[in-house]
Design a protein around this motif. Sequence first.
Motif, short mmCIF file in Angstrom:
data_model
loop_
_atom_site.label_atom_id
_atom_site.label_comp_id
_atom_site.label_asym_id
_atom_site.label_seq_id
_atom_site.Cartn_x
_atom_site.Cartn_y
_atom_site.Cartn_z
N ASP A 195 49.65 47.36 38.14
CA ASP A 195 48.52 47.96 38.72
C ASP A 195 48.75 48.62 40.01
N LYS A 238 48.86 52.86 40.58
CA LYS A 238 47.96 53.41 41.74
C LYS A 238 49.03 54.36 42.51
N ASN A 286 42.89 44.73 42.67
CA ASN A 286 41.77 45.56 43.22
C ASN A 286 41.45 44.87 44.36
N ASP A 308 43.32 46.73 47.06
CA ASP A 308 42.94 47.86 47.38
C ASP A 308 41.65 47.98 48.25
N ARG A 309 40.98 47.21 48.08
CA ARG A 309 39.74 46.95 48.88
C ARG A 309 39.95 46.51 50.18
N VAL A 354 38.39 50.58 45.53
CA VAL A 354 39.29 50.40 44.47
C VAL A 354 39.79 51.83 44.05
N ASP A 388 40.30 54.06 41.22
CA ASP A 388 40.42 54.26 39.68
C ASP A 388 40.66 55.50 39.38
N ASN A 422 41.17 51.71 36.15
CA ASN A 422 42.78 51.42 36.34
C ASN A 422 43.31 50.20 35.59
N ALA A 453 44.27 47.39 36.60
CA ALA A 453 43.66 46.20 36.98
C ALA A 453 42.08 45.82 36.11
N ASP A 454 41.35 46.94 36.07
CA ASP A 454 40.20 46.80 35.23
C ASP A 454 40.32 46.57 33.97
#
Length: 164
Positions: free
Chosen positions: A15, A19, A105, A108-109, A115, A117, A133, A135-136
């Motif tokens: 992930d 990204k 995620n 990312d936050r 996040v 995406d 993404n 992770a989703d």
Amino acid sequence: MRAVIWTAAVIFVLDQLSKYIVVHMMQLDRKMQIDVLPPWLQFRMAWNQGINFGLFSNSAETMRWVLIALALAISTWVWLWMRREAQPIRARIASGLLIGGALGNVLDRVLYGAVADFLNMSVPGIANPFSFNVADIAIFAGAIGLVLFAGDGKDTAKAGRTQG
């Protein structure tokens, strides 16, 4: 527990690596869209401050920390559940998918406040406005896997050995 740890680690790395490559190296954060196989696959930048499809993205700073806490609480609960009860290997892998995706995620936050995406899939004639993404995908697959494969803790260790 090795299956949980290894699966979570692999998903987390995939992930974050995807990204980094797409958002930063390919500069999607500046270009906003890159056609890969239009309309089937595009990289389309979306900074998601809420949950799926941008839900609950109001009060961004407050919601950011609520969602971080929620993701960490769920990940901890799933981890403890897998440690406490014998589960088949498929359930342990599913929990690793969910935990690895949630932690991706969360990072990312913490780093960006939202996040990242970037995956967007559509079909000819129907434009999908939403991005997601790796992770989703892992969180969704992990949740479905836990529903399908997790047992009640009885006889599942035996089932895990016979099912692989």
